[in-house]
Write a protein that holds these residues in place. Structure first.
Motif, PDB file in Angstrom:
ATOM      1  N   GLY A 154      44.517  46.025  48.273  1.00 22.55           N
ATOM      2  CA  GLY A 154      45.931  45.806  47.915  1.00 22.55           C
ATOM      3  C   GLY A 154      46.026  45.378  46.239  1.00 22.55           C
ATOM      4  O   GLY A 154      47.007  44.669  45.853  1.00 22.55           O
ATOM      5  N   ASP A 155      44.808  45.228  45.605  1.00 18.58           N
ATOM      6  CA  ASP A 155      44.742  44.761  44.244  1.00 18.58           C
ATOM      7  C   ASP A 155      44.811  46.099  43.336  1.00 18.58           C
ATOM      8  O   ASP A 155      44.332  47.122  43.416  1.00 18.58           O
ATOM      9  N   VAL A 156      45.615  45.551  42.297  1.00 24.17           N
ATOM     10  CA  VAL A 156      45.565  46.562  40.975  1.00 24.17           C
ATOM     11  C   VAL A 156      45.105  45.913  39.954  1.00 24.17           C
ATOM     12  O   VAL A 156      45.877  44.823  39.424  1.00 24.17           O
ATOM     13  N   PHE A 157      44.279  46.337  39.182  1.00 24.38           N
ATOM     14  CA  PHE A 157      43.590  45.762  37.855  1.00 24.38           C
ATOM     15  C   PHE A 157      43.796  46.891  36.953  1.00 24.38           C
ATOM     16  O   PHE A 157      43.753  48.040  37.026  1.00 24.38           O
ATOM     17  N   ALA A 158      43.792  46.162  35.784  1.00 24.16           N
ATOM     18  CA  ALA A 158      44.192  46.799  34.369  1.00 24.16           C
ATOM     19  C   ALA A 158      43.128  46.285  33.347  1.00 24.16           C
ATOM     20  O   ALA A 158      43.011  45.229  33.282  1.00 24.16           O
ATOM     21  N   TRP A 159      42.670  47.316  32.672  1.00 28.49           N
ATOM     22  CA  TRP A 159      41.821  47.446  31.567  1.00 28.49           C
ATOM     23  C   TRP A 159      42.490  47.749  30.377  1.00 28.49           C
ATOM     24  O   TRP A 159      42.960  48.732  29.996  1.00 28.49           O
ATOM     25  N   ASP A 160      42.649  46.593  29.376  1.00 24.04           N
ATOM     26  CA  ASP A 160      43.594  46.840  28.002  1.00 24.04           C
ATOM     27  C   ASP A 160      42.722  47.092  26.928  1.00 24.04           C
ATOM     28  O   ASP A 160      43.265  47.120  25.764  1.00 24.04           O
ATOM     29  N   GLY A 161      41.506  47.581  26.897  1.00 23.33           N
ATOM     30  CA  GLY A 161      40.388  47.821  26.035  1.00 23.33           C
ATOM     31  C   GLY A 161      39.505  46.709  25.648  1.00 23.33           C
ATOM     32  O   GLY A 161      38.510  46.802  25.037  1.00 23.33           O
ATOM     33  N   SER A 162      39.902  45.479  26.285  1.00 22.07           N
ATOM     34  CA  SER A 162      39.012  44.360  25.890  1.00 22.07           C
ATOM     35  C   SER A 162      38.542  43.523  27.302  1.00 22.07           C
ATOM     36  O   SER A 162      37.489  42.871  27.402  1.00 22.07           O
ATOM     37  N   ALA A 163      39.593  43.334  28.224  1.00 18.99           N
ATOM     38  CA  ALA A 163      39.484  42.558  29.280  1.00 18.99           C
ATOM     39  C   ALA A 163      40.071  43.019  30.480  1.00 18.99           C
ATOM     40  O   ALA A 163      41.167  43.913  30.334  1.00 18.99           O
TER      41      ALA A 163
END
Length: 732
Positions: A366-375
């Motif tokens: 149930g997790d949603v992770f995001a990558w913003d270009g650095s982390a």
């Protein structure tokens, strides 16, 4: 020491490289010579690189030049315009269109064809004649490359007729000739969806299922396989790939579907087309592999052969990302793959990205992770939400599909702006895929889940009744009935299957004699009869309140009905419970006459009873002690069959029961046959067995939906019914 006495005269500091004397409060202090530094109790040459003064990004290599620290670029980086960068980032850019895509190679680079260009046989980058798509005629938008030119062909699901593209309405049939009559075009466990534009979406699923939705209606696309098809993706309507069980990959080139060469892998999960004819796939046993348009390239070393990789996404050929078990990530920058991780206890299920570098990854937790270009950051954690797929339309516009473990419902969750909301909920159905645009997505899943959001609500795309059908009967003439959940009764007519309802509870069995009335047995002691004027209720003793599950008509005035802890005998004038030697949930009853009746039910060993016209007695069948047998059918007094759990088939020859070998392990729940000895057995996972001789053999049903009942019409052929309104027919 008197104030006028210099402790450094004469110089007492005679150690090597430590000859500098300093007056420290009247005492001589020996310091290191210039260019030396104290290391413990001795002076050693001073290192201008210790500690390392080089702290600029990618410029951490320190060297001593003329006694001074000099900062150099890290390995595989070059100095350009005052900064250390990778070879592809030097200025001016080293690769220019049409070979403008740069891939690093240590301190060098290679220039690949730019988007919109293809590499010709001689190595030149030539303009892609299909980019942008020049085919704009109605339903003729599939652009097929023909050297430096192109051909415009009908969209998938359409065929050419008198120079016009018309809908190709082929009945969904299996390789063994079982065809869907309901629902239309078919039902199935749908696993993948890919939408190219508003007029073209593909849906893949079990038993070789592939459907095409044109924005208005749905058709089945016949394929030469009955393997489970899981995910689907493409670059155009003439370049579509679908992956499946057993390592199957099918490719559509605008003319037809063909299997790619078998790769060194088994079951495949994800697929992503990065360029015409070129794909990345993921699967079990550490599978992450590239097909270059001709051959499978060497497998990528993912670090653990036991891992399953679930999904893959690529921005282009030099920016590829895969996700898998135990939080594992694999990232490709055009030069090398690197393995990363987002938590050891999460199984990553899907990955998608945007051109600006933003990526979203989901987990089965149930997790949603995001990558913003650095982390990486966590966008949301939804307890009990098993996420199966995601559609990414922007950093703040995300759709998720999956399963709510709290209530066993399929679920679509949407992020719009900063707010997460439940966008769709589908009772009792796992949602496996989500696709299409943000406002009108398509949701697909188990037991025939295929719906499109029209901007207001989710609408069914598949046509026809969708009840769970438990029983099937025909009189061999005009009457062909099927019954099931929600009091549903379906009648076969010249125009299809008509639907009627008799209450809201389960109708478990429909039965009768070819020349007589039709009977319905249902939940909570419901019994009905139709002798031509429609179904009406039949009165039963007040104590009969349990489910009625099966029936046998010995004569119009001598009817047997079996159910939960009861066997009834009587007629429309009245029924009475019979005395039986065992209490059980009786699920099936069959007889050759009123003095030769068999009944069976749930339990191991099975409550297999025989009625000789006077008394019910338990069958002496020690060979069946470990079997659960739930359905009966017979051809004669000395030719009776029972089927049940784990592919069990038993036969009675008039003297004794024996087990019959079968090639399946699925539960078998329905059986029927004819006087010539042809027998059909149906069961879970779309199982169909046929005996037309000495042994039972498996038939391709064309579905993985559970099948519960079968019957034979002398002129129309075999019928089978099951989950989600499934009605199959195999013409004779």
């Amino acid at each position: 020491v008197p104030d006028d006495v210099d402790p450094c005269q004469p110089n007492p500091c005679q150690e090597a490289h430590r000859g500098v004397c300093r007056n420290a409060s009247g005492a001589a202090q020996c310091d290191c010579d210039p260019g030396y530094a104290l290391d413990g109790e001795i002076c050693v040459p001073e290192d201008p690189c210790h500690p390392n003064p080089c702290q600029e990004p990618h410029r951490s290599v320190c060297s001593v030049v003329s006694g001074q620290a000099s900062c150099g670029c890290d390995p595989d980086y070059l100095f350009s315009d005052g900064h250390c960068v990778r070879p592809c980032d030097v200025q001016p850019p080293p690769c220019q269109p049409p070979r403008g895509l740069c891939a690093n190679r240590a301190t060098d680079y290679v220039c690949l064809c730019s988007p919109g260009y293809l590499e010709a046989a001689n190595g030149d980058c030539v303009a892609d004649p299909c980019s942008p798509n020049p085919c704009a005629s109605e339903r003729r938008t599939a652009c097929v490359r023909d050297g430096a030119s192109f051909l415009c062909r009908c969209d998938p699901g359409y065929r050419e007729e008198n120079s016009v593209c018309v809908r190709d309405r082929k009945t969904a049939c299996s390789l063994d000739g079982w065809c869907f009559e309901n629902p239309v075009p078919r039902t199935e466990n749908f696993l993948g969806v890919w939408q190219y534009d508003e007029n073209n979406a593909f849906i893949s699923g079990g038993a070789g299922t592939l459907l095409h939705f044109d924005g208005t209606d749905l058709v089945s696309i016949p394929l030469p396989t009955e393997q489970e098809l899981r995910r689907i993706h493409g670059t155009s309507l003439a370049d579509v790939f679908v992956t499946g069980k057993g390592g199957l990959v099918l490719h559509y080139d605008g003319y037809g579907w063909e299997a790619l060469p078998q790769g060194p892998f088994t079951d495949l999960n994800g697929v992503f087309a990065v360029a015409p004819g070129k794909i990345w796939v993921t699967g079990g046993r550490g599978t992450l592999q590239f097909f270059d348009g001709k051959d499978w390239q060497a497998p990528i070393d993912t670090g653990n052969q036991l891992d399953t990789w679930w999904d893959v996404w690529a921005k282009d050929s030099i920016d590829v990302h895969a996700v898998g078990d135990f939080g594992a990530l694999m990232d490709f920058d055009g030069e090398r793959w690197q393995r990363g991780n987002i938590g050891a206890n999460v199984h990553l299920s899907a990955v998608r990205g945007l051109p600006d570098g933003f990526r979203a990854v989901t987990s089965a937790n149930g997790d949603v992770f995001a990558w913003d270009g650095s982390a990486w950051s966590t966008l949301n954690s939804m307890l009990g939400f098993l996420i199966s797929a995601l559609a990414l339309h922007g950093p703040d516009q995300i759709l998720l599909s999956g399963y709510n473990l709290m209530n066993s419902n399929g679920l679509v969750v949407r992020l719009q702006g900063s707010e997460w909301t439940t966008f769709g909920e589908f009772p009792g159905k796992m949602t496996y895929g989500i696709g299409g645009d943000a406002e009108h997505p398509l949701a697909v899943g188990g037991n025939g889940l295929l719906r499109r959001h029209d901007g207001t609500e989710w609408k069914e795309i598949i046509a026809g009744p969708r009840a769970r059908l438990r029983s099937l009967w025909t009189d061999g003439g005009a009457r062909v009935f099927a019954c099931g959940s929600g009091g549903t009764l379906l009648r076969r007519t010249a125009g299809g299957w008509s639907e009627e309802h008799h209450g809201s509870l389960y109708l478990n069995a429909v039965f009768g004699r070819p020349d007589g009335c039709a009977w319905l047995a249902g939940a909570q002691g419901r019994l009905m009869r139709d002798c031509g004027a429609g179904f009406g209720s039949v009165s039963l003793p007040a104590e009969v309140k349990g489910d009625l599950l099966a029936g046998f008509v010995a004569a119009e005035d001598d009817v047997f009905v079996a159910g939960d802890k009861v066997i009834l005998r009587g007629s429309a004038a009245g029924f009475a419970p019979m005395t039986v030697p065992v209490e059980a949930r009786f699920t099936s009853i069959w007889g050759s006459s009123a003095s030769d009746v068999w009944v069976t039910g749930e339990g191991t060993p099975p409550p297999l009873l025989h009625f000789d016209g006077t008394t019910w007695s338990r069958a002496d069948a020690p060979v069946l002690q470990l079997s659960e047998l739930v359905r009966l059918w017979g051809r004669a007094q000395d030719d009776v069959y029972a089927v049940g759990e784990d592919g069990a088939v038993a036969h009675y020859d008039g003297t004794a029961w024996s087990l019959v070998p079968t090639p399946v392990g699925e539960d078998l729940v329905g059986i029927s046959g004819n006087s010539e000895g042809e027998i059909v057995i149906v069961g879970l996972m779309g199982t169909i067995l046929r005996k037309n001789g000495a042994v039972f053999s498996r038939m391709y049903s064309g579905t993985t939906i559970g099948l519960f009942s079968a019957c034979l019409h002398p002129s129309e052929g075999w019928f089978a019914v099951g989950e989600d309104g499934a009605i199959l027919r195999r013409p004779r």
